[in-house]
Scaffold this motif. Structure first.
Motif, mmCIF file in Angstrom:
data_model
loop_
_atom_site.group_PDB
_atom_site.id
_atom_site.type_symbol
_atom_site.label_atom_id
_atom_site.label_comp_id
_atom_site.label_asym_id
_atom_site.label_seq_id
_atom_site.Cartn_x
_atom_site.Cartn_y
_atom_site.Cartn_z
ATOM 1 N N SER A 139 0.827 -1.198 0.000
ATOM 2 C CA SER A 139 0.000 0.000 0.000
ATOM 3 C C SER A 139 0.864 1.253 0.000
ATOM 4 N N TYR A 140 1.945 1.243 0.795
ATOM 5 C CA TYR A 140 2.867 2.385 0.805
ATOM 6 C C TYR A 140 3.435 2.602 -0.591
ATOM 7 N N ASN A 141 3.917 1.517 -1.209
ATOM 8 C CA ASN A 141 4.503 1.642 -2.543
ATOM 9 C C ASN A 141 3.497 2.181 -3.561
ATOM 10 N N ASP A 142 2.255 1.801 -3.437
ATOM 11 C CA ASP A 142 1.229 2.242 -4.392
ATOM 12 C C ASP A 142 0.714 3.650 -4.121
ATOM 13 N N ASN A 143 0.812 4.127 -2.882
ATOM 14 C CA ASN A 143 0.072 5.330 -2.519
ATOM 15 C C ASN A 143 0.848 6.444 -1.814
ATOM 16 N N ASN A 144 2.124 6.267 -1.518
ATOM 17 C CA ASN A 144 2.821 7.307 -0.746
ATOM 18 C C ASN A 144 3.028 8.568 -1.577
ATOM 19 N N ILE A 145 3.027 9.693 -0.900
ATOM 20 C CA ILE A 145 3.109 11.001 -1.572
ATOM 21 C C ILE A 145 4.508 11.301 -2.118
ATOM 22 N N HIS A 146 5.482 10.479 -1.787
ATOM 23 C CA HIS A 146 6.867 10.715 -2.209
ATOM 24 C C HIS A 146 7.233 9.926 -3.473
ATOM 25 N N SER A 147 6.321 9.091 -3.958
ATOM 26 C CA SER A 147 6.579 8.181 -5.089
ATOM 27 C C SER A 147 7.750 7.247 -4.796
ATOM 28 N N ALA A 148 7.959 6.971 -3.518
ATOM 29 C CA ALA A 148 9.044 6.079 -3.112
ATOM 30 C C ALA A 148 8.597 4.625 -3.263
ATOM 31 N N VAL A 149 9.582 3.747 -3.458
ATOM 32 C CA VAL A 149 9.302 2.316 -3.533
ATOM 33 C C VAL A 149 10.233 1.596 -2.565
ATOM 34 N N VAL A 150 9.630 0.957 -1.588
ATOM 35 C CA VAL A 150 10.391 0.144 -0.643
ATOM 36 C C VAL A 150 10.463 -1.262 -1.242
ATOM 37 N N PRO A 151 11.666 -1.863 -1.310
ATOM 38 C CA PRO A 151 11.780 -3.201 -1.915
ATOM 39 C C PRO A 151 10.990 -4.249 -1.125
ATOM 40 N N LYS A 152 10.499 -5.248 -1.843
ATOM 41 C CA LYS A 152 9.764 -6.349 -1.222
ATOM 42 C C LYS A 152 10.653 -7.033 -0.197
ATOM 43 N N LEU A 153 10.058 -7.436 0.906
ATOM 44 C CA LEU A 153 10.797 -8.098 1.977
ATOM 45 C C LEU A 153 10.716 -9.610 1.832
ATOM 46 N N ASP A 154 11.735 -10.298 2.326
ATOM 47 C CA ASP A 154 11.750 -11.757 2.344
ATOM 48 C C ASP A 154 11.211 -12.203 3.700
ATOM 49 N N TYR A 155 10.142 -12.986 3.711
ATOM 50 C CA TYR A 155 9.533 -13.418 4.966
ATOM 51 C C TYR A 155 9.971 -14.818 5.382
ATOM 52 N N ASN A 156 10.947 -15.383 4.685
ATOM 53 C CA ASN A 156 11.485 -16.678 5.093
ATOM 54 C C ASN A 156 12.596 -16.408 6.098
ATOM 55 N N PHE A 157 12.357 -16.771 7.334
ATOM 56 C CA PHE A 157 13.302 -16.476 8.411
ATOM 57 C C PHE A 157 14.300 -17.608 8.665
ATOM 58 N N ASN A 158 14.266 -18.664 7.868
ATOM 59 C CA ASN A 158 15.144 -19.812 8.135
ATOM 60 C C ASN A 158 16.614 -19.437 8.136
ATOM 61 N N LEU A 159 17.052 -18.639 7.170
ATOM 62 C CA LEU A 159 18.470 -18.234 7.140
ATOM 63 C C LEU A 159 18.815 -17.336 8.333
ATOM 64 N N ILE A 161 17.423 -17.467 11.275
ATOM 65 C CA ILE A 161 17.476 -18.344 12.448
ATOM 66 C C ILE A 161 18.786 -19.123 12.467
ATOM 67 N N GLU A 162 19.195 -19.640 11.289
ATOM 68 C CA GLU A 162 20.480 -20.351 11.213
ATOM 69 C C GLU A 162 21.636 -19.436 11.596
ATOM 70 N N GLU A 163 21.643 -18.235 11.041
ATOM 71 C CA GLU A 163 22.722 -17.293 11.329
ATOM 72 C C GLU A 163 22.762 -16.917 12.806
ATOM 73 N N ALA A 164 21.609 -16.735 13.404
ATOM 74 C CA ALA A 164 21.550 -16.370 14.828
ATOM 75 C C ALA A 164 22.063 -17.490 15.723
ATOM 76 N N SER A 165 22.034 -18.728 15.217
ATOM 77 C CA SER A 165 22.500 -19.847 16.041
ATOM 78 C C SER A 165 23.999 -20.109 15.897
ATOM 79 N N LEU A 166 24.671 -19.368 15.020
ATOM 80 C CA LEU A 166 26.119 -19.531 14.859
ATOM 81 C C LEU A 166 26.843 -18.960 16.073
ATOM 82 N N PRO A 167 28.046 -19.461 16.345
ATOM 83 C CA PRO A 167 28.795 -18.940 17.497
ATOM 84 C C PRO A 167 29.119 -17.460 17.327
ATOM 85 N N THR A 168 29.192 -16.776 18.439
ATOM 86 C CA THR A 168 29.527 -15.347 18.402
ATOM 87 C C THR A 168 30.924 -15.081 18.936
#
Length: 181
Positions: A139-159, A161-168
């Motif tokens: 909706s923001y991409n279609d209707n914002n007054i700035h003609s801005a386009v926010v890139p589509k987000l990836d909703y797959n959190f598997n990577l 979660i894997e990265e968060a489980s790596l040693p720090t």
């Protein structure tokens, strides 16, 4: 014949909040369009637009207990930081009728059906958040007054979660059996 307007006392919560916000906007037409609840609330009470429901000490304590239970974490035997308490909604008979309350178990003491339902409800909430996030983004991409386009987000959190489980933390030197190529 004049139309009788509903008063804030007779409206449901959502309608009450919309009414308060519309009255605030009418009274402040030339201000920043951002809404700051810490400014709106005292204005609405002072103007008598809404009289907040009296909250009992029991209500406050019940909410504080739930907030505490939700935010408490423990480290499990495998050194993972996990949410200690898990809830499910239950219906409880009160003097005012049936009310929805929460029932909490500690993670290692929760019966499997309780834990499964608690996790399933939290997963469902995460899915709802992602669906709403995607609708908001489109909706923001279609209707914002700035003609801005926010890139589509990836909703797959598997990577994630894997990265968060790596040693720090890592050893100062490579292991003795490391290849020296």
């Amino acid at each position: 014949m004049s139309k009788v307007l509903p008063t804030p006392k007779t409206m449901k919560k959502k309608a009450q909040m919309e009414y308060v916000l519309s009255q605030y906007r009418l009274a402040h037409p030339n201000t920043d369009p951002a809404i700051e609840p810490h400014l709106v609330a005292p204005w609405a009470i002072k103007k008598g637009i809404i009289i907040p429901r009296i909250v009992t000490q029991e209500d406050v304590l019940r909410r504080d207990l739930s907030t505490h239970l939700k935010s408490e974490h423990v480290t499990d035997p495998q050194d993972r930081r996990v949410r200690k308490n898990h809830s499910i909604p239950v219906e409880v008979q009160t003097q005012d009728g049936v009310k929805r309350r929460s029932k909490w178990y500690s993670i290692f003491e929760a019966p499997a059906p309780h834990m499964h339902l608690s996790l399933a409800l939290r997963r469902s909430m995460a899915l709802s958040d992602c669906q709403q996030l995607d609708l908001d983004l489109r909706s923001y991409n279609d209707n914002n007054i700035h003609s801005a386009v926010v890139p589509k987000l990836d909703y797959n959190f598997n990577l994630d979660i894997e990265e968060a489980s790596l040693p720090t933390t890592y050893p100062a030197a490579p292991p003795d059996d490391a290849d020296e190529s």
